[in-house]
Every structure is written in C-alpha cells, then in structure tokens.
Design an enzyme around this catalytic site. Structure first.
Site, PDB file in Angstrom:
ATOM      1  N   ASP A 317       0.880  -1.167   0.000  1.00 36.64           N
ATOM      2  CA  ASP A 317       0.000   0.000   0.000  1.00 36.64           C
ATOM      3  C   ASP A 317       0.917   1.215   0.000  1.00 36.64           C
ATOM      4  O   ASP A 317       2.099   1.097  -0.377  1.00 36.64           O
ATOM      5  CB  ASP A 317      -0.938  -0.026   1.229  1.00 36.64           C
ATOM      6  CG  ASP A 317      -2.197   0.807   1.027  1.00 36.64           C
ATOM      7  OD1 ASP A 317      -2.085   2.047   1.076  1.00 36.64           O
ATOM      8  OD2 ASP A 317      -3.274   0.233   0.820  1.00 36.64           O
ATOM      9  N   ASP A 472      -5.693   2.716   1.357  1.00 34.01           N
ATOM     10  CA  ASP A 472      -6.662   1.927   0.577  1.00 34.01           C
ATOM     11  C   ASP A 472      -6.169   1.731  -0.860  1.00 34.01           C
ATOM     12  O   ASP A 472      -6.943   1.807  -1.809  1.00 34.01           O
ATOM     13  CB  ASP A 472      -8.048   2.580   0.571  1.00 34.01           C
ATOM     14  CG  ASP A 472      -8.632   2.716   1.966  1.00 34.01           C
ATOM     15  OD1 ASP A 472      -8.008   2.222   2.927  1.00 34.01           O
ATOM     16  OD2 ASP A 472      -9.725   3.295   2.088  1.00 34.01           O
ATOM     17  N   HIS A 473      -4.865   1.502  -1.002  1.00 30.11           N
ATOM     18  CA  HIS A 473      -4.270   1.265  -2.317  1.00 30.11           C
ATOM     19  C   HIS A 473      -3.626  -0.118  -2.356  1.00 30.11           C
ATOM     20  O   HIS A 473      -2.415  -0.229  -2.549  1.00 30.11           O
ATOM     21  CB  HIS A 473      -3.187   2.318  -2.623  1.00 30.11           C
ATOM     22  CG  HIS A 473      -3.663   3.729  -2.642  1.00 30.11           C
ATOM     23  ND1 HIS A 473      -2.804   4.813  -2.593  1.00 30.11           N
ATOM     24  CD2 HIS A 473      -4.909   4.256  -2.734  1.00 30.11           C
ATOM     25  CE1 HIS A 473      -3.501   5.931  -2.642  1.00 30.11           C
ATOM     26  NE2 HIS A 473      -4.778   5.622  -2.719  1.00 30.11           N
ATOM     27  N   PRO A 474      -4.367  -1.185  -2.177  1.00 29.81           N
ATOM     28  CA  PRO A 474      -3.728  -2.505  -2.147  1.00 29.81           C
ATOM     29  C   PRO A 474      -3.168  -2.901  -3.513  1.00 29.81           C
ATOM     30  O   PRO A 474      -3.810  -2.713  -4.542  1.00 29.81           O
ATOM     31  CB  PRO A 474      -4.872  -3.436  -1.721  1.00 29.81           C
ATOM     32  CG  PRO A 474      -6.119  -2.731  -2.156  1.00 29.81           C
ATOM     33  CD  PRO A 474      -5.823  -1.259  -1.996  1.00 29.81           C
TER      34      PRO A 474
END
Lengths: 536, 177
Positions: A317, A472-474
């Site tokens: 992330d 919230d950037h997997p």
C-alpha cells in the site's frame, strides 16, 4: 474433445471500474460478456441520502463504507471478521462490494506511473522490475483517460522535478484542469518559498460536462460519494457495458474457478445466489477483477494459479502519516473538490536506492466536523463556539502522505482457518508490516511536515508521525512477472498456470510507486482485454 | 419560535410530557417516531441558552434528546442536575450561564457541552472509522449547527453554493476573517 458451447465468450468477475472497463471494451467489440458481481446495485441518490443520515462518516473522517450496501453475502471490508490481522500493522482497506465497486468512494485521483517506476530494480536496485515498460502501457493509459474523462495539466512535470511536461503522452488530457481554488493558490504560493512545488492532481472529475456526467460544482464530498456524479465512478462503465450487450448479474458471489481435468484452463465459474443456490457458467476466457484482496482469496479458494505460491503475497500500500494544522491566514479549505494537488518533490530520484518515494496529498476539506469536535472536547460552547469554528475552518490545512513500499512475500493475505463468510467459506487473514525502506521515507516526511508548519505559520491541530495509515491502495497480491516461479501472472495479466484466465486488479502491480493505482489497474485491464479480443 | 422564559425553565422540571403539550410545536408525522416524541419541557429552552441560539428548531429537540439518552443511560439523571442548577441560578441567557460559574463546575459543564455537542454535530457518539456497529446516534446532517458560522463561504458537503470553478475567487470575507 474441444468444448464449443459456452455461456459467454468472457466472464468478468467483479463490476468495479477495472472489470467494467474491460467488460465494456469486450462487449462493444462484439463479444458476449457476463459480469458477475457479488454485491447489489443502488442508485446514487440513495447513497447520498444514506450518507447524510448515517452519522458515522463525514467527507474527511469516519467509515467511508458506512453509507453503502452491506449485504450478508457481500459485506464491506469493515464488517467484523471480514479481515483478521495477525501482523504488527493492521491492514483493512476501505472497500465496497456492489455494482461499480470501490470507486464509489474514492477521491478521483487518476495518476499515470512514471517510466522509471517500471524499472525499480534495474535503476535503483530494490523491489522488482515490471515485465513491461511505460511505453507498453501508454496507449492504454490514453484510452482509459478518455473513457473516464480524466482532467489533468498538460504542462505539468508529474515527476516533481520542475521540468517540462512529463511523463510523455500521445495526446493532451481529454478534460481541462479545474480552476485552482483560492485555498490551493495560497497553499501553492506559501510552500513554494520553501522549495516545494504544488502540482495539479490528475482526476476523474468533469471540469465541463462529460458524456452523461455534469460539471463539478464543488460539493466537497468527492468521497464518500459525489452527490451529482460529476466524479467518475465504476458504475458508469458497468452500465455502459450492459448497454453494449453485456449481461450483469448482481448478488452473485463467485466462490470457485473450476479447472479442466488437466488443470491447464478454467472450465467454469461457480457462484452462489443469496438463497445459497449454486450456479455454474462457462466461458472461453475468464477475467477476474474482484479487487486486490478478494481476487487472491478466490484463487486460493479454488486452488487456482498458485504454482508460484505467490497468490496473496507481496501486499503493498502507500502507508504513511498525516498532518492537520491551523495556518496563520484564512485560506478557506473546503471550496471546490476535496483534493486538488500534491507536493511531488520526492516522487523520483536516486534516493529511491535508500528510501521509498513520497507524495504529499493536499486536502481541500471543509474542516468543521473535526474542528467542532475539538472545541467541544475543550469545553467551548456559547457564542465563542461559532467564532472559533469560523476562525479555525478558515485556516484549516490537512495533508496526508503516501510512501512507496516494496513487494515482500511476507506481507500477505491468506485464508482464515476459523472465520467463515455467509456461505461458510474462509474469510481473510492478513499479515502486514512496513519495512525499513518505507520507514526511512517516514523520516523525510517528518522533516517536510516541520517545514510545512513553518512555511504556513501553522499550529499543529493533529499530527500523526507514528501510526502507519494505509491509503486503501492494495497492490501486489497477484503479482505480475516474467518468471512463473515467483509471479502469478505474465505481462498480459494472464495466469502463468491457466491459459484462459486473466487477472485484472491493482493486485497485479509489481511495484507500487507512490500514486493512487486505479488508473494503472484500469490501463492494465484494457491491455488484457485487447489481448483477449485477439484470441476469441 | 419558542421564547426562552423563566417559566419554561422553572415551571416544569424534567418530567416527560408529550411535546405537543408544550404548545406551538408540531411537525410532519414522519419527522419523529413515537419513541422520539418526548423530551423534557425545558430541554429546548436550555438548549437555546447554551447554544446562544433562540432560533433553534423545536422539531429537532426531541430527536436531540432521544440521541442523548440513547447513547448515555445516565443522561436523563445528568440532565436533571443541569436543569436544577440552571433553575437555581435563574439562568435565562448565555450571559447568565457565563456569570453563574457553572462553566467552572466540571461535571455540570460537561452536561452542557453534551447538549451543545448534539445540536452542533447532529449526532451523539464518537465516529468510528472502521466500525459498522455501535455507531453514533444520528440526529440531523444539514441541520447541525456546526455549519452555520461558515455557510457564507464553504458548503455543507454534498450541497453546492456556486457553479463550476466558483472556488477560484477569494471569499469576499477573507480580509476580515
């Protein structure tokens, strides 16, 4: 015997922006497409009302999943037990399961990676190289920007080096930049004195009406929901795919990818309905676009595509810190969209040998909620409360930072041994940590925050320099690479193990860079779709 | 509009009565559930004093009250203390409250802050970023008082105040803010 009858040419699992863009592209080119979506479909106006009435979220705080559907068969990510953390750092991203997916509550940032981001190992000796280059992906970036109506600055150096327009593009952005707000102008001018450039953030908001979307009028609620649909969201292309002939089945939870007897192909896709009826569908090709966590979960549930043992691993992330301050002049954050620009000083350079790159995202929020909570906690009531809210809101500055992480197999999601979903299937465990490469960048952020406070005459309202906030950037969980021994998909997004299985999610990205990964995930998806088109 | 009078403050105590008995207060039937239709008869008046807002929406009062007692089992008793103290000090206005010394009494003032907080935030309870349960008791969004002092410059998020790009201009008040 070769199978000739299929339910569709392509089954797309997931109706988020990444799956829906591919489905639309395939359908408009004459292919029969079925989209299977675990969640339900809800019109925008209901989400807006839900947002206003839920009490547990504001435009800059709270549970952004809260206004959205949360069905037992398609829970959002903050439902207890959906993810169980076992590592030193909790990792639970905001995530929606519904038609249109999680771009219902994104901030609309639409970044391209830089050419150097594709060669991290070769240039800087860390992480992994991509098996493709920027030039391979550029035509698909261009295509996606048109599909989504991306607004950007054609003159900006998005590498943060204050040079000419960069990275190279075959055409201007399809949408002109929005006007910089007074807040952004003042921020830009104040931090420039200290050598920090403020760069217009490419975004999916309509500066002018674009296709069916109205122009943005600054409702300042891009996330958790743009109330007027000026900001792009994945439901747009789910609908466009349907209009092009795709069949979208909602409330259909795919739980198994069935392999052919020889294991080389995917024979069928199985899904459950909410009444727990199982349905089997077949297709020539399958595109799994079910988010960077649900995609590897489905693959692990199906024992598919994991000869490398990398499915679920290499989770990345952009974990970093944040700063809220009260500046020394009224700049009036909160007029216009919730974010307009970034400080990209540390986006690329030889320092990446030692620490991850950094992006400071500058918020443009109405700060009243947090300010009021703070003043109340101090016992302020009466006329003074209004006076102080106004004084502080006028001077409110919020920024959060992003740090590049490296793919590490130990950072992983796996199937839970004890937690089960609505259908009795294993939920997710996650082990997550931030390594020294990212932590070293954290030290740079500490220095930058001190500088920003000086440059803006700021008084700290809230400064987090210790908790590793995820963005919230997997990424990385179904990693792309040339070597089947250490990667899940090849440069096409095709499974190394199953010829007709394609994976489209930010999870295939083998290097994280430091920008929101959605646009890159979309470009990769369209690239895979174009390859599939040639083979069907 | 409901006037803040000594009678209102002192005459009723905090016994529950149907809101309609307070006179002059009515609203659409959808606005309140049966459970929400009651609040102490001095609640609106005390709220008006503490928020320095004689124009408080009376329809909202039962909702605010209901949220407060929903999230705090002891709130009814706590509120009685506040009400009694304000009556004893003959408080009819915000300056009266300031002059009374009650704001220096930590427990009493915390009750006052809770009442004001509910009106200002439009909810009672802490926002929980990763929870779907035990979330705040909702009262109102656009009716929350926290927006009122900035409404001439910014928006209540989700609402609009100008056309595309209005934000490029400096707010007219910027030189005096």
């Amino acid at each position: 015997m070769t199978q000739t009858d299929y339910d569709a040419d392509v089954i797309v699992v997931g109706s988020g922006v990444i799956g829906s863009l591919a489905a639309h592209h395939l359908a408009k080119n004459g292919k029969s497409v079925i989209i299977l979506e675990a969640g339900t479909r809800v019109p925008r106006w209901k989400i807006v009302e839900s947002f206003r009435e839920c009490g547990n979220v504001s435009t800059d705080a709270g549970n952004r999943n809260q206004p959205y559907p949360n069905e037992p068969w398609a829970p959002s990510s903050f439902v207890p037990d959906y993810i169980t953390n076992h590592g030193p750092i909790d990792y639970i991203p905001g995530m929606l399961r519904m038609v249109g997916g999680t771009t219902w509550h994104w901030g609309g940032a639409c970044w391209r990676l830089l050419p150097n981001d594709f060669h991290l190992k070769s240039l800087y000796g860390v992480g992994r190289d991509w098996p493709i280059s920027y030039d391979d992906l550029e035509p698909f970036y261009h295509q996606v920007e048109i599909e989504m109506g991306v607004s950007g600055d054609d003159t900006a150096d998005y590498s943060g080096q204050n040079g000419g327009a960069f990275p190279p593009r075959q055409a201007p952005y399809p949408v002109r930049p929005q006007a910089l707000g007074y807040f952004s102008q003042r921020f830009r001018d104040r931090v420039a004195v200290g050598g920090y450039s403020f760069t217009y953030q490419p975004n999916g908001r309509a500066t002018d009406p674009y296709e069916e979307r109205p122009a943005c009028v600054g409702n300042n609620n891009c996330s958790p929901v743009c109330p007027i649909g000026a900001q792009y969201s994945g439901d747009r292309h789910a609908t466009k795919a349907e209009r092009a002939g795709a069949k979208l089945i909602s409330d259909a939870t795919v739980y198994r990818l069935e392999k052919t007897p020889d294991g080389k192909r995917i024979a069928a896709v199985h899904y459950y309905t909410p009444d727990k009826r199982s349905v089997r569908l077949t297709a020539r090709k399958v595109l799994v676009a079910a988010h960077a966590l649900e995609t590897p979960r489905l693959m692990l549930l199906s024992d598919v595509g994991n000869s490398s043992g990398m499915v679920g691993r290499n989770l990345m992330d952009h974990n970093a810190f944040s700063l809220a301050m009260i500046a020394d002049e009224p700049m009036w954050s909160g007029r216009g969209p919730v974010q307009q620009g970034d400080v990209l000083k540390w986006r690329d350079g030889s320092f990446r040998q030692k620490h991850g790159c950094i992006r400071h995202e500058v918020g443009n929020f109405v700060g009243n909620v947090q300010i009021t909570e703070r003043l109340l906690s101090q016992g302020v009531i009466g006329p003074e409360l209004d006076e102080k809210i106004r004084h502080m809101a006028a001077r409110w500055v919020f920024m959060d930072s992003n740090i590049e992480m490296l793919p590490e197999p130990t950072n992983r999601m796996s199937l839970s041994a004890s937690k089960r979903d609505f259908y009795g299937l294993p939920l997710m465990d996650i082990y997550y940590d931030v390594n020294d490469y990212a932590r070293a960048a954290g030290n740079v952020i500490r220095e930058d925050y001190a500088n920003f406070l000086k440059l803006l005459g700021g008084e700290i309202f809230d400064q987090n320099l210790s908790l590793w906030e995820n963005r919230d950037h997997p990424m990385g969980t179904v990693i792309m690479g040339n070597d089947p021994r250490d990667s899940v998909v090849n440069h096409e997004g095709r499974s190394h193990d199953h010829d007709n299985l394609f994976i489209a999610t930010t999870g295939i990205m083998p290097a994280a860079s430091v920008v929101n990964p959605t646009l890159t995930g979309c470009a990769l998806s369209l690239r895979s779709a174009s390859i599939m088109l040639k083979e069907i | 509009m409901m006037r803040t009078t000594r009678r209102r403050l002192l005459g009723y105590g905090v016994a529950f009565v149907p809101l309609c008995l307070m006179g002059g207060v009515s609203g659409p039937s959808w606005a309140l559930t049966e459970k929400e239709k009651g609040c102490p008869p001095d609640f609106l008046a005390i709220s008006a004093i503490l928020t320095a807002s004689p124009e408080l929406n009376p329809i909202m009062a039962p909702r605010v009250w209901h949220a407060l007692i929903t999230k705090d089992d002891a709130f009814m008793a706590r509120y009685r203390r506040l009400s009694d103290e304000m009556a004893a000090h003959r408080i009819r206005s915000w300056p009266d409250y300031e002059a009374s010394g009650l704001s220096a009494q930590k427990e009493i003032h915390s009750i006052a802050v809770a009442v004001v907080g509910a009106w200002y935030l439009g909810r009672v309870g802490e926002v929980l970023p990763r929870s779907e349960i035990n979330t705040p008791a909702f009262i109102t969004y656009e009716g929350a008082l926290m927006w009122r002092s900035t409404r001439d410059v910014t928006v209540i998020p989700t609402y609009a105040r100008g056309g595309p790009g209005f934000w490029a201009e400096a707010p007219s008040s910027v030189k005096t803010d």
